[in-house]
Design an enzyme around this catalytic site. Structure first.
Site, mmCIF file in Angstrom:
data_model
loop_
_atom_site.group_PDB
_atom_site.id
_atom_site.type_symbol
_atom_site.label_atom_id
_atom_site.label_comp_id
_atom_site.label_asym_id
_atom_site.label_seq_id
_atom_site.Cartn_x
_atom_site.Cartn_y
_atom_site.Cartn_z
ATOM 1 N N ASN A 1 -17.525 -57.787 -5.878
ATOM 2 C CA ASN A 1 -17.895 -58.330 -4.566
ATOM 3 C C ASN A 1 -17.038 -59.558 -4.257
ATOM 4 O O ASN A 1 -16.174 -59.932 -5.046
ATOM 5 C CB ASN A 1 -19.388 -58.666 -4.533
ATOM 6 C CG ASN A 1 -19.743 -59.670 -5.604
ATOM 7 O OD1 ASN A 1 -19.287 -60.801 -5.593
ATOM 8 N ND2 ASN A 1 -20.554 -59.243 -6.573
ATOM 9 N N ASP B 1 -25.560 -55.310 -8.478
ATOM 10 C CA ASP B 1 -26.884 -54.727 -8.715
ATOM 11 C C ASP B 1 -26.778 -53.411 -9.479
ATOM 12 O O ASP B 1 -27.677 -53.037 -10.219
ATOM 13 C CB ASP B 1 -27.596 -54.493 -7.384
ATOM 14 C CG ASP B 1 -28.008 -55.813 -6.750
ATOM 15 O OD1 ASP B 1 -28.415 -56.723 -7.510
ATOM 16 O OD2 ASP B 1 -27.912 -55.945 -5.517
ATOM 17 N N PRO C 1 -29.288 -55.037 -15.281
ATOM 18 C CA PRO C 1 -30.410 -55.935 -15.554
ATOM 19 C C PRO C 1 -30.360 -57.126 -14.603
ATOM 20 O O PRO C 1 -29.275 -57.537 -14.181
ATOM 21 C CB PRO C 1 -30.155 -56.395 -16.994
ATOM 22 C CG PRO C 1 -28.693 -56.184 -17.212
ATOM 23 C CD PRO C 1 -28.300 -55.011 -16.362
ATOM 24 N N ASP C 2 -31.513 -57.662 -14.237
ATOM 25 C CA ASP C 2 -31.552 -58.887 -13.428
ATOM 26 C C ASP C 2 -31.561 -60.073 -14.393
ATOM 27 O O ASP C 2 -32.547 -60.321 -15.095
ATOM 28 C CB ASP C 2 -32.798 -58.885 -12.531
ATOM 29 C CG ASP C 2 -32.736 -60.017 -11.511
ATOM 30 O OD1 ASP C 2 -32.405 -61.157 -11.906
ATOM 31 O OD2 ASP C 2 -33.003 -59.757 -10.327
ATOM 32 N N LYS D 1 -37.918 -63.429 -2.909
ATOM 33 C CA LYS D 1 -37.188 -63.425 -4.189
ATOM 34 C C LYS D 1 -37.715 -64.495 -5.134
ATOM 35 O O LYS D 1 -37.823 -64.286 -6.334
ATOM 36 C CB LYS D 1 -35.705 -63.700 -3.935
ATOM 37 C CG LYS D 1 -34.904 -62.453 -4.030
ATOM 38 C CD LYS D 1 -33.500 -62.623 -3.583
ATOM 39 C CE LYS D 1 -33.143 -61.401 -2.767
ATOM 40 N NZ LYS D 1 -31.847 -61.495 -2.145
ATOM 41 N N LYS E 1 -39.060 -63.116 -8.645
ATOM 42 C CA LYS E 1 -38.291 -63.434 -9.865
ATOM 43 C C LYS E 1 -38.901 -64.596 -10.638
ATOM 44 O O LYS E 1 -38.311 -65.064 -11.608
ATOM 45 C CB LYS E 1 -36.833 -63.757 -9.503
ATOM 46 C CG LYS E 1 -36.104 -62.575 -8.875
ATOM 47 C CD LYS E 1 -34.619 -62.818 -8.736
ATOM 48 C CE LYS E 1 -34.006 -61.751 -7.843
ATOM 49 N NZ LYS E 1 -32.699 -61.304 -8.266
HETATM 50 O O1 C5P Z 1 -31.852 -59.944 -5.847
HETATM 51 P P1 C5P Z 1 -30.639 -60.720 -5.493
HETATM 52 O O2 C5P Z 1 -29.378 -60.202 -6.116
HETATM 53 O O3 C5P Z 1 -30.427 -60.996 -4.037
HETATM 54 O O4 C5P Z 1 -30.967 -62.147 -6.135
HETATM 55 C C1 C5P Z 1 -30.063 -63.175 -6.130
HETATM 56 C C2 C5P Z 1 -30.341 -64.113 -7.274
HETATM 57 O O5 C5P Z 1 -30.597 -63.416 -8.486
HETATM 58 C C3 C5P Z 1 -29.141 -64.949 -7.573
HETATM 59 O O6 C5P Z 1 -29.606 -66.180 -8.090
HETATM 60 C C4 C5P Z 1 -28.400 -64.127 -8.614
HETATM 61 O O7 C5P Z 1 -27.564 -64.934 -9.414
HETATM 62 C C5 C5P Z 1 -29.546 -63.553 -9.411
HETATM 63 N N1 C5P Z 1 -29.276 -62.221 -9.965
HETATM 64 C C6 C5P Z 1 -29.140 -62.065 -11.336
HETATM 65 N N2 C5P Z 1 -28.931 -60.824 -11.867
HETATM 66 C C7 C5P Z 1 -28.873 -59.737 -11.069
HETATM 67 C C8 C5P Z 1 -28.997 -59.891 -9.681
HETATM 68 C C9 C5P Z 1 -29.196 -61.144 -9.180
HETATM 69 O O8 C5P Z 1 -29.185 -63.068 -12.062
HETATM 70 N N3 C5P Z 1 -28.667 -58.550 -11.598
#
Ligand code: C5P
Length: 404
Positions: free
Chosen positions: A210, A278, A307-308, A339, A343
């Site tokens: 990205n 993602d 993974p998040d 979010k 989270k």
């Molecule tokens: O869900 P989204 O991607 O919009 O969330 C953004 C936040 O989550 C940011 O702080 C990003 O660094 C973190 N994030 C993460 N791992 C992912 C996706 C997002 O740490 N796989």
């Protein structure tokens, strides 16, 4: 205690009789542990010699904007970036007026425009000049821009007058310089920051990524380190130099980033500014994918969720104070608040990436920070370095409350 330990101070010396006190000031700043570089205006050189200040500071004195030899050694932009604080003492009425105008016709005024570090001025002038409406208006204008005014003090003056306009004494100026850092002190705080994009390989030559430049995360790392934090910066592929005093770990994919972050735990504060992909291709082809004549014009790529990282770390038993970022193109605050809750974050920084002046790849940013009570604090548009400092200050303040 050395209150300016390892702090880098540019001391700007203007053309006033109080310049004789600048020599003492260099000593006091160094006593407090500061690394001092002196920049003199033309006027300053009429009152005190560069040689004196060079000997006392232990560094070459910077005099001219357009001196090729000096530029080759340490260019003016490099010098502006080097500084943790720019202190101008003495600041004459003329110098203050030039700062208000944004004049950049010599090295010192140019540095003030170019630096992201805090700037403080110690006015020194005749009492009538200080009391003049123009100088007073200039003093207010500088303060409105965030430039700090140290003094002046009242007392007897070199010209024989008595009144306001004397420069503060060197000892007091050195203490005030140290106070500039105290309010941002993150000494000993372990901070983990993620930055940049991730790259998810499709085959040995192609990947999904990205537009994240990493600039915001790097600026945050720099500001946190400047405030005394022990910073680990886990970054995806970016073209940025490592900020001073920051431990950088380079990663490629989201899974690498998670592993590097887990290996860097425990920490006190996590700031997740990375734009993590993602999804990733379910399999990475071992060889370059060939165009398949049987599949027509299309190619199906099976993707799986990554993974998040932020949510994973924010759910651990040793959970740090967790700050996320929400880059959105619409319904900014609403999506960010969702979010924050999903989270399990303490704060979320919302920025509008649909605005071309801010966000991805731009030099500037503007954002809102939302807390658990869904209270919003706005940070108007300015350079990423300045926003980073403001955010780090804000996080420090919330962290203190959280720990109490
Ligand atoms: O869900 P989204 O991607 O919009 O969330 C953004 C936040 O989550 C940011 O702080 C990003 O660094 C973190 N994030 C993460 N791992 C992912 C996706 C997002 O740490 N796989």
């Amino acid at each position: 205690m050395q209150r300016l330990y390892r702090k880098r101070v540019i001391l700007g010396v203007g053309g006033g009789i109080a310049a004789y006190k600048s020599a003492e000031l260099v000593r006091r700043l160094r006593d407090q542990g500061a690394d001092v570089r002196v920049v003199m205006t033309k006027g300053g050189r009429e009152f005190i010699t560069p040689l004196t200040l060079q000997a006392l500071s232990g560094n070459p004195v910077h005099l001219d904007l357009l001196d090729p030899a000096a530029e080759a050694a340490m260019g003016h932009i490099e010098l502006a970036r080097w500084a943790d604080l720019v202190l101008i003492a003495p600041a004459t009425a003329d110098l203050m007026a030039r700062l208000v105008q944004g004049v950049a016709d010599d090295l010192l005024t140019t540095l003030v425009l170019a630096t992201d570090a805090p700037v403080a001025v110690a006015p020194a002038m005749n009492q009538a000049m200080w009391g003049d409406a123009a100088t007073q208006a200039n003093a207010i204008a500088l303060q409105k821009r965030g430039i700090r005014l140290f003094g002046p003090a009242a007392g007897s003056q070199a010209c024989g007058d008595v009144g306001m306009g004397r420069m503060l004494e060197a000892e007091e100026l050195a203490q005030r310089a140290a106070d500039c850092f105290e309010s941002r002190a993150l000494d000993g705080v372990r901070m983990l920051i993620t930055a940049g994009p991730t790259q998810e390989n499709i085959d040995p030559v192609r990947y999904i990524t990205n537009h994240s430049s990493g600039k915001m995360g790097f600026a945050l790392a720099e500001a946190a380190a400047e405030a005394g934090a022990q910073v680990t910066l886990v970054t995806g592929p970016v073209h940025l130099p490592t900020p001073d005093r920051v431990n950088r770990i380079d990663v490629v994919s989201a899974r690498d980033m998670l592993a590097a972050c887990e290996a860097s735990m425990p920490c006190d504060v996590l700031i997740a500014s990375a734009a993590v992909a993602d999804y990733r291709p379910e399999v990475i082809a071992p060889h370059k994918l060939k165009k398949d004549p049987t599949s027509g014009d299309g190619l199906l790529l099976q993707l799986v969720r990554n993974p998040d990282i932020l949510a994973t770390l924010a759910q651990r038993p040793d959970r740090p104070f967790s700050v996320g970022f929400a880059a959105e193109t619409e319904n900014l605050i609403e999506y960010a608040a969702r979010k924050l809750q999903s989270k399990n974050l303490d704060l979320i920084v919302a920025n509008d990436v649909a605005n071309p002046n801010i966000g991805f790849n731009s030099e500037d940013n503007a954002c809102s920070v939302i807390d658990r009570e869904l209270h919003e604090t706005r940070f108007p548009q300015t350079s990423k370095a300045k926003i980073a400092r403001q955010l780090i200050d804000f996080i420090r303040e919330r962290l203190t409350r959280h720990q109490d």
